[in-house]
Scaffold this motif. Structure first.
Motif, mmCIF file in Angstrom:
data_model
loop_
_atom_site.group_PDB
_atom_site.id
_atom_site.type_symbol
_atom_site.label_atom_id
_atom_site.label_comp_id
_atom_site.label_asym_id
_atom_site.label_seq_id
_atom_site.Cartn_x
_atom_site.Cartn_y
_atom_site.Cartn_z
ATOM 1 N N THR A 21 -2.523 -9.634 3.189
ATOM 2 C CA THR A 21 -1.166 -9.871 3.708
ATOM 3 C C THR A 21 -0.133 -9.204 2.797
ATOM 4 O O THR A 21 0.811 -8.560 3.259
ATOM 5 N N TRP A 22 -0.332 -9.332 1.501
ATOM 6 C CA TRP A 22 0.566 -8.700 0.516
ATOM 7 C C TRP A 22 0.567 -7.184 0.723
ATOM 8 O O TRP A 22 1.620 -6.543 0.789
ATOM 9 N N LEU A 23 -0.623 -6.611 0.880
ATOM 10 C CA LEU A 23 -0.727 -5.155 1.065
ATOM 11 C C LEU A 23 -0.100 -4.713 2.386
ATOM 12 O O LEU A 23 0.510 -3.643 2.468
ATOM 13 N N GLN A 24 -0.270 -5.551 3.411
ATOM 14 C CA GLN A 24 0.332 -5.195 4.706
ATOM 15 C C GLN A 24 1.854 -5.118 4.587
ATOM 16 O O GLN A 24 2.483 -4.214 5.126
ATOM 17 N N LYS A 25 2.420 -6.068 3.852
ATOM 18 C CA LYS A 25 3.882 -6.048 3.661
ATOM 19 C C LYS A 25 4.292 -4.792 2.894
ATOM 20 O O LYS A 25 5.289 -4.146 3.216
ATOM 21 N N ILE A 26 3.530 -4.442 1.889
ATOM 22 C CA ILE A 26 3.843 -3.238 1.108
ATOM 23 C C ILE A 26 3.710 -2.006 2.014
ATOM 24 O O ILE A 26 4.531 -1.091 1.976
ATOM 25 N N ALA A 55 -10.440 -0.754 0.008
ATOM 26 C CA ALA A 55 -10.611 -0.240 1.370
ATOM 27 C C ALA A 55 -9.251 -0.124 2.064
ATOM 28 O O ALA A 55 -8.950 0.880 2.721
ATOM 29 N N PHE A 56 -8.409 -1.139 1.897
ATOM 30 C CA PHE A 56 -7.084 -1.120 2.533
ATOM 31 C C PHE A 56 -6.237 0.042 1.994
ATOM 32 O O PHE A 56 -5.611 0.783 2.759
ATOM 33 N N LEU A 57 -6.240 0.212 0.684
ATOM 34 C CA LEU A 57 -5.418 1.268 0.065
ATOM 35 C C LEU A 57 -5.859 2.647 0.539
ATOM 36 O O LEU A 57 -5.021 3.518 0.799
ATOM 37 N N GLU A 58 -7.166 2.823 0.675
ATOM 38 C CA GLU A 58 -7.671 4.120 1.134
ATOM 39 C C GLU A 58 -7.286 4.354 2.596
ATOM 40 O O GLU A 58 -6.811 5.425 2.967
ATOM 41 N N GLU A 59 -7.474 3.325 3.384
ATOM 42 C CA GLU A 59 -7.184 3.462 4.820
ATOM 43 C C GLU A 59 -5.704 3.757 5.064
ATOM 44 O O GLU A 59 -5.349 4.584 5.895
ATOM 45 N N HIS A 60 -4.838 3.085 4.304
ATOM 46 C CA HIS A 60 -3.392 3.235 4.546
ATOM 47 C C HIS A 60 -2.731 4.240 3.610
ATOM 48 O O HIS A 60 -1.509 4.401 3.640
ATOM 49 N N GLN A 61 -3.550 4.874 2.763
ATOM 50 C CA GLN A 61 -3.012 5.924 1.876
ATOM 51 C C GLN A 61 -1.790 5.459 1.086
ATOM 52 O O GLN A 61 -0.759 6.147 1.044
ATOM 53 N N LEU A 62 -1.914 4.293 0.487
ATOM 54 C CA LEU A 62 -0.785 3.791 -0.312
ATOM 55 C C LEU A 62 -0.867 4.335 -1.743
ATOM 56 O O LEU A 62 -1.954 4.398 -2.313
ATOM 57 N N PRO A 63 0.281 4.684 -2.320
ATOM 58 C CA PRO A 63 0.272 5.235 -3.685
ATOM 59 C C PRO A 63 0.171 4.136 -4.747
ATOM 60 O O PRO A 63 1.054 3.956 -5.584
ATOM 61 N N ILE A 64 -0.913 3.384 -4.660
ATOM 62 C CA ILE A 64 -1.123 2.264 -5.586
ATOM 63 C C ILE A 64 -2.525 2.388 -6.179
ATOM 64 O O ILE A 64 -3.486 2.639 -5.450
#
Ligand code: PGA
Length: 237
Positions: A21-26, A55-64
């Protein structure tokens, strides 16, 4: 412009669902953080959250980037309960080492900290080394030449335990004193190392702290748990 490092230390908080949920908001505010120049964002959750978060960061290509909050001082083997650097490396690029809560509550010693730093460096993970005060740094430096020899690969955090919010009221050290101590770390190491500050960093005090010469970012506990607050902190909005 100096690079700012934002290290979120989630401590013992969040389930997988809460982390997502935190990552979705980001992710919804991705454009805000993608536009940030000269900043590095590293989130350090509990081990259990790492696979889903990666997995979430890779899928959404977030710079984290991801980091662990601790690591085994040993290699793989018969060390019940320990997570070694080879295992951590499957998920993370960074590792917080020697946090004062680990020292105080889990009896971590100077020797443990140095052994962990060595493990982390050998695995090519970037250590984020917490320093409670200059006397502690002196002990580490007496103990081993590892810190000086590898200084450019380490992020040094000046984090006085008394300034940690502990989930309660914020009481950061005053920015000038924090800056002086961060500067003292550089002087002792004798190199232009990365120095950040930890302890009650929040959106209201970030300017005063990060405006200081030797404070290149923050190790952020409480203010990193809520996605909106963390975004405010990193985007200065
Ligand atoms: P805090 O924690 O931001 O809640 O003070 C910082 C830390 O302990 O790393």
């Amino acid at each position: 412009m100096k690079t700012l490092y934002f290290v979120a230390n989630w401590k013992s908080n969040k389930t997988i669902q809460e982390a997502i949920t935190w990552l979705q908001k980001i992710s919804n505010l991705k454009s805000q953080i993608s536009n940030l120049e000269e900043s590095e964002i590293i989130v350090c959750p509990s081990f259990t959250l790492l696979p889903s978060m990666k997995a979430f960061l890779e899928e959404h290509q977030l710079p984290i980037k991801l980091g662990v909050q601790d690591v085994s001082p040993f290699e793989e083997g018969a060390y019940t309960g320990a997570i070694n650097t080879k295992q951590a490396k499957e998920f993370v690029t960074h590792a917080i080492i020697g946090h004062s809560e680990r020292r105080r509550l889990f009896h971590e010693t100077d020797e443990d900290v140095i052994a962990k730093i060595k493990q982390v460096l050998a695995a090519e993970i970037t250590p984020i080394l917490c320093i409670s005060d200059i006397a502690q740094l002196d002990h580490y430096l007496t103990e081993s030449t590892t810190l000086v020899d590898n200084a450019e690969k380490i992020i040094f955090v000046y984090e006085p335990p008394g300034a940690i919010s502990g989930g309660g009221a914020y009481r950061a050290e005053d920015p000038e004193t924090a800056n002086q101590n961060a500067g003292e770390i550089r002087k002792k190491i004798g190199k232009q190392v990365i120095t950040i500050y930890g302890g009650s960093v929040n959106p209201d005090n970030r300017d005063a702290l990060f405006g200081q010469e030797y404070i290149q970012g923050g190790l952020v506990g409480q203010a990193s748990l809520d996605a909106e607050t963390f975004i405010k902190l990193i985007t200065n909005s």
